[in-house]
Design a protein around this motif. Structure first.
Motif, mmCIF file in Angstrom:
data_model
loop_
_atom_site.group_PDB
_atom_site.id
_atom_site.type_symbol
_atom_site.label_atom_id
_atom_site.label_comp_id
_atom_site.label_asym_id
_atom_site.label_seq_id
_atom_site.Cartn_x
_atom_site.Cartn_y
_atom_site.Cartn_z
ATOM 1 N N UNK A 91 0.827 -1.207 0.000
ATOM 2 C CA UNK A 91 0.000 0.000 0.000
ATOM 3 C C UNK A 91 0.856 1.249 0.000
ATOM 4 N N UNK A 92 2.001 1.183 0.679
ATOM 5 C CA UNK A 92 2.859 2.373 0.758
ATOM 6 C C UNK A 92 3.466 2.723 -0.585
ATOM 7 N N UNK A 93 3.628 1.690 -1.430
ATOM 8 C CA UNK A 93 4.226 1.950 -2.743
ATOM 9 C C UNK A 93 3.366 2.901 -3.556
ATOM 10 N N UNK A 94 2.042 2.776 -3.410
ATOM 11 C CA UNK A 94 1.134 3.582 -4.218
ATOM 12 C C UNK A 94 1.181 5.032 -3.790
ATOM 13 N N UNK A 95 1.451 5.271 -2.504
ATOM 14 C CA UNK A 95 1.426 6.636 -2.004
ATOM 15 C C UNK A 95 2.595 7.465 -2.516
ATOM 16 N N UNK A 96 3.606 6.822 -3.074
ATOM 17 C CA UNK A 96 4.800 7.546 -3.499
ATOM 18 C C UNK A 96 4.752 7.912 -4.979
ATOM 19 N N UNK A 97 3.611 7.814 -5.604
ATOM 20 C CA UNK A 97 3.500 8.146 -7.013
ATOM 21 C C UNK A 97 3.618 6.907 -7.882
ATOM 22 N N UNK A 98 3.601 7.128 -9.176
ATOM 23 C CA UNK A 98 3.661 6.015 -10.111
ATOM 24 C C UNK A 98 5.097 5.583 -10.363
ATOM 25 N N UNK A 99 5.242 4.321 -10.747
ATOM 26 C CA UNK A 99 6.579 3.806 -11.045
ATOM 27 C C UNK A 99 7.119 4.388 -12.356
ATOM 28 N N UNK A 100 6.215 4.515 -13.311
ATOM 29 C CA UNK A 100 6.638 4.913 -14.655
ATOM 30 C C UNK A 100 5.441 5.522 -15.376
ATOM 31 N N UNK A 101 5.738 6.275 -16.417
ATOM 32 C CA UNK A 101 4.688 6.828 -17.265
ATOM 33 C C UNK A 101 5.173 6.799 -18.706
ATOM 34 N N UNK A 102 4.213 6.845 -19.620
ATOM 35 C CA UNK A 102 4.555 6.914 -21.035
ATOM 36 C C UNK A 102 3.888 8.135 -21.649
ATOM 37 N N UNK A 103 4.616 8.793 -22.531
ATOM 38 C CA UNK A 103 4.130 9.996 -23.204
ATOM 39 C C UNK A 103 4.157 9.743 -24.702
ATOM 40 N N UNK A 104 3.015 9.946 -25.366
ATOM 41 C CA UNK A 104 2.925 9.773 -26.821
ATOM 42 C C UNK A 104 2.972 11.151 -27.481
ATOM 43 N N UNK A 105 3.904 11.332 -28.397
ATOM 44 C CA UNK A 105 4.080 12.596 -29.103
ATOM 45 C C UNK A 105 3.472 12.475 -30.497
ATOM 46 N N UNK A 106 2.764 13.506 -30.929
ATOM 47 C CA UNK A 106 2.069 13.461 -32.227
ATOM 48 C C UNK A 106 3.053 13.327 -33.377
ATOM 49 N N UNK A 107 4.058 14.195 -33.393
ATOM 50 C CA UNK A 107 4.997 14.241 -34.513
ATOM 51 C C UNK A 107 6.356 13.743 -34.040
ATOM 52 N N UNK A 108 6.939 12.839 -34.788
ATOM 53 C CA UNK A 108 8.227 12.266 -34.399
ATOM 54 C C UNK A 108 9.317 13.335 -34.308
ATOM 55 N N UNK A 109 9.164 14.419 -35.054
ATOM 56 C CA UNK A 109 10.162 15.485 -35.022
ATOM 57 C C UNK A 109 10.125 16.285 -33.721
ATOM 58 N N UNK A 110 9.035 16.149 -32.947
ATOM 59 C CA UNK A 110 8.915 16.874 -31.680
ATOM 60 C C UNK A 110 9.373 16.046 -30.479
ATOM 61 N N UNK A 111 9.759 14.796 -30.719
ATOM 62 C CA UNK A 111 10.114 13.905 -29.605
ATOM 63 C C UNK A 111 11.280 14.468 -28.803
#
Length: 456
Positions: A264-284
């Motif tokens: 339960x304590x693990x959840x209180x510290x935020x997420x382990x990881x996140x993913x971000x999808x970018x529209x245009x590959x040139x903006x990555x």
């Protein structure tokens, strides 16, 4: 002289000396083919790398974590480490060019269907973002927010079900013993559930019976050749509730090494990881840089792509330079041909001047001859280039050792000639011809008419 007279005289002069013209054009053909094939190999290498990276995952997705974005000196003070929470995710979503953001939470669960069990890596995800992150199902459907206790399996998970009392895995090619979309299913955090106990092995005293959580599989993902194939996905909020319920169920007991999931304590510290999808590959790169400036660690295939692009560009420049040497030699051949033509046509040039032919017409005749040699050599050279490219691709696709130098898979080619390369090579060959004809044209213009007439 009008334009038609100039064109007619130029081609007559070229045809009158067929052998010399042919040999000069042949030099341009070889030079053009050399530079085009060399550059096409570099382009083919670049495309092969791109396809190989696409098989590894999307080039538009950035993985965000909390342990790679800060130096050791920045993490010594209290509360210096950034927290990957909903507030941070909202900030990511507001970055220009970002299409979708989802948190991720990993745990391990055991799926149970009758007498069959299967281990599974379960990933909590924002189900509203699954479609944006290229999740596609081969059977069933993707989950929606209103679904309760549902899961989507990767393509290999159904084959992992086994009867622990009889045998181990049936193998990837065997028919799954469980119809995951129709059979009843539950899951547990107890990794020993249903396993055959060794003779004489006793259980832990006062240990509560493992709790089973009902779950329904509503879809099987398409094969993607990455972690999706071996993972199960469910709504992250529901996965949080399951982890919290298991933590409460086991609170007060000593955690064993055979349990999956997080406390339960693990959840209180935020997420382990996140993913971000970018529209245009040139903006990555720009989006990735902004996330790093917030103190988070980031990773994307764009990091590898950049180094590969630099390598590919260097290879293309080297190969192009090697091919350009042949075209340079061909340009010298054009110059030599046109200079020799002046010596042979000195009297003719003198007569033209005496008859009142303008100097610009004489220049146009020689430049047109040189340009025609370049154009004909460029067109024929392109034909030779396509043939050489086809031969290279044919043998490369059948060579077992080719993969040592560059990735060659199904549909990949070692040599690629895009339309822009074909057109630019013809234009370049014609320009080379015109440049090579400048000196002979100027020399013909400067000839003395009287001296030229006297020449035998």
């Amino acid at each position: 002289m009008n334009l038609l007279d100039i064109i007619e005289m130029s081609f007559k002069n070229l045809w009158r000396r067929k052998t010399r013209t042919f040999l000069t054009v042949l030099g341009v053909i070889i030079g053009t083919a050399s530079i085009v094939v060399m550059v096409s190999i570099g382009i083919g290498m670049d495309e092969s790398f791109k396809k190989e990276m696409e098989n590894m995952g999307s080039l538009n997705i950035i993985e965000v974590n909390t342990y790679g974005g800060m130096d050791e000196g920045q993490m010594t003070g209290p509360n210096k480490k950034p927290v990957l929470d909903d507030k941070a995710l909202a900030t990511f979503s507001n970055i220009p060019g970002v299409e979708a953001v989802t948190p991720l939470m990993h745990t391990s669960l055991k799926f149970v269907s009758g007498k069959y069990v299967a281990y599974g890596s379960v990933i909590g995800i924002d189900v509203k973002a699954m479609e944006a992150f290229d999740f596609k199902v081969s059977e069933g459907r993707l989950p929606i927010k209103s679904d309760t206790n549902v899961v989507v399996f990767g393509s290999y998970i159904p084959q992992q079900f086994r009867n622990p009392k009889l045998s181990y895995y049936g193998g990837d090619d065997s028919k799954p013993p469980v119809d995951v979309l129709r059979d009843r299913m539950s899951m547990t955090f107890d990794m020993e559930y249903g396993e055959r106990r060794q003779p004489g092995a006793g259980g832990e005293p006062n240990k509560k019976a493992p709790k089973l959580y009902k779950v329904k599989c509503i879809g099987v993902l398409e094969q993607s050749n990455d972690e999706k194939d071996y993972s199960a996905y469910m709504d992250i909020e529901q996965l949080k509730k399951l982890i919290q319920a298991d933590s409460r169920n086991q609170r007060g007991q000593q955690n064993g090494g055979n349990r999956g999931g997080g406390g339960f304590s693990d959840i209180q510290q935020g997420y382990e990881m996140a993913k971000v999808k970018v529209k245009n590959i040139n903006d990555v790169d720009n989006v990735q840089k902004q996330i790093k400036e917030m103190g988070f660690g980031t990773y994307s295939l764009a990091d590898i792509r950049e180094s590969m692009q630099k390598t590919s560009q260097t290879v293309q420049m080297v190969l192009g330079a090697i091919g350009a040497v042949s075209l340079l030699v061909a340009s010298l051949g054009i110059t030599n041909t046109m200079v020799m033509s002046i010596y042979e046509r000195t009297r003719e040039i003198g007569v033209m001047k005496v008859l009142g032919c303008e100097l610009s017409n004489i220049r146009s005749i020689f430049l047109l001859e040189a340009g025609a040699i370049g154009f004909l050599g460029g067109v024929a050279g392109m034909g030779l280039s396509y043939g050489a490219s086809g031969i290279l691709n044919y043998f490369a696709s059948r060579s077992e050792n080719m993969g040592m130098f560059m990735p060659i898979g199904d549909g990949m080619r070692i040599s690629v000639i895009p339309p822009w390369l074909a057109l630019s090579s013809i234009v370049f060959a014609m320009v080379i011809g015109l440049v090579s004809g400048l000196y002979p044209a100027r020399r013909a213009m400067k000839l003395s008419a009287l001296e030229a007439i006297k020449t035998e």
